[in-house]
Design a protein around this motif. Structure first.
Motif, PDB file in Angstrom:
ATOM      1  N   ALA A 197     -23.887 -13.278  -7.571  1.00  0.00           N
ATOM      2  CA  ALA A 197     -24.453 -14.515  -7.026  1.00  0.00           C
ATOM      3  C   ALA A 197     -25.757 -14.879  -7.722  1.00  0.00           C
ATOM      4  N   LEU A 198     -26.491 -13.873  -8.160  1.00  0.00           N
ATOM      5  CA  LEU A 198     -27.748 -14.130  -8.887  1.00  0.00           C
ATOM      6  C   LEU A 198     -27.464 -14.683 -10.282  1.00  0.00           C
ATOM      7  N   VAL A 199     -26.408 -14.149 -10.924  1.00  0.00           N
ATOM      8  CA  VAL A 199     -26.061 -14.578 -12.282  1.00  0.00           C
ATOM      9  C   VAL A 199     -25.296 -15.907 -12.258  1.00  0.00           C
ATOM     10  N   VAL A 200     -24.317 -16.027 -11.361  1.00  0.00           N
ATOM     11  CA  VAL A 200     -23.487 -17.231 -11.270  1.00  0.00           C
ATOM     12  C   VAL A 200     -23.564 -17.744  -9.829  1.00  0.00           C
ATOM     13  N   PRO A 201     -24.589 -18.530  -9.508  1.00  0.00           N
ATOM     14  CA  PRO A 201     -24.842 -18.910  -8.119  1.00  0.00           C
ATOM     15  C   PRO A 201     -23.745 -19.730  -7.442  1.00  0.00           C
ATOM     16  N   ALA A 237     -20.370 -19.660  -7.972  1.00  0.00           N
ATOM     17  CA  ALA A 237     -19.023 -19.071  -7.998  1.00  0.00           C
ATOM     18  C   ALA A 237     -18.837 -18.180  -6.771  1.00  0.00           C
ATOM     19  N   TYR A 238     -18.630 -18.806  -5.622  1.00  0.00           N
ATOM     20  CA  TYR A 238     -18.526 -18.048  -4.367  1.00  0.00           C
ATOM     21  C   TYR A 238     -17.283 -17.151  -4.340  1.00  0.00           C
ATOM     22  N   ILE A 239     -16.191 -17.671  -4.851  1.00  0.00           N
ATOM     23  CA  ILE A 239     -14.959 -16.884  -4.874  1.00  0.00           C
ATOM     24  C   ILE A 239     -15.146 -15.662  -5.771  1.00  0.00           C
ATOM     25  N   LEU A 240     -15.795 -15.848  -6.903  1.00  0.00           N
ATOM     26  CA  LEU A 240     -16.048 -14.725  -7.821  1.00  0.00           C
ATOM     27  C   LEU A 240     -16.934 -13.671  -7.164  1.00  0.00           C
ATOM     28  N   TRP A 299     -27.286 -14.918  -2.961  1.00  0.00           N
ATOM     29  CA  TRP A 299     -27.590 -13.533  -3.351  1.00  0.00           C
ATOM     30  C   TRP A 299     -28.457 -12.834  -2.299  1.00  0.00           C
ATOM     31  N   VAL A 300     -29.311 -13.594  -1.626  1.00  0.00           N
ATOM     32  CA  VAL A 300     -30.148 -13.027  -0.567  1.00  0.00           C
ATOM     33  C   VAL A 300     -29.268 -12.605   0.617  1.00  0.00           C
ATOM     34  N   LEU A 301     -28.302 -13.440   0.966  1.00  0.00           N
ATOM     35  CA  LEU A 301     -27.390 -13.096   2.062  1.00  0.00           C
ATOM     36  C   LEU A 301     -26.569 -11.851   1.731  1.00  0.00           C
TER      37      LEU A 301
END
Length: 145
Positions: free
Chosen positions: A40-44, A46-49, A4-6
């Motif tokens: 990314a913050l909610v679902v760390p 799940a990169y595809i999502l 999420w930071v990226l």
């Protein structure tokens, strides 16, 4: 470093570039990256999502705001060149104009380089026919009236 930071860094960089270009396309990509950061913050894991959510937001914003931005561009007159208002105005020859040579014409408070199809003497009244960059094409005022 967390994903999420990226995404947030990418959104910030895109926003800065958008401020420099003012095209709106990078703004939508920036908002897409911000949405990916939230995912990314909610679902760390799940990169595809994250990528899909960011892309969907950017594409939807681009598609739906294109007609809106086109409407704003066509409705506003925008910047108009000050030289276009010179056409048809009267001026006076400051430096004589010979055929094929440049002279100087004063219109209002401004002086311009000018050319003419006929020779014009100092202090003759002229009318502006057209403007190309910084050079005016003029004709004798009597020829016009």
């Amino acid at each position: 470093m967390d994903a999420w930071v990226l995404w947030l860094i990418a959104a910030g960089i895109l926003l800065v570039f958008e401020m420099m270009t003012l095209t709106f396309y990078l703004l939508w990509l920036s908002l897409g990256a911000a949405v990916a950061a939230i995912v990314a913050l909610v679902v760390p894991d799940a990169y595809i999502l994250q990528v899909v959510a960011g892309c969907v937001v950017a594409i939807v914003l681009t598609i739906f705001t294109k007609p809106l931005s086109r409407k704003f561009r066509s409705s506003s007159k925008g910047f108009e060149d000050a030289g276009t208002e010179l056409i048809g105005r009267q001026g006076v020859v400051v430096e004589p104009i010979e055929e094929g040579q440049f002279g100087i014409v004063k219109i209002g408070g401004d002086t311009w380089s000018a050319t003419s199809a006929r020779s014009l003497k100092k202090d003759e009244l002229v009318r502006v026919l057209k403007r190309s960059s910084t050079i005016l094409e003029v004709e004798r005022w009597e020829d016009f009236t």
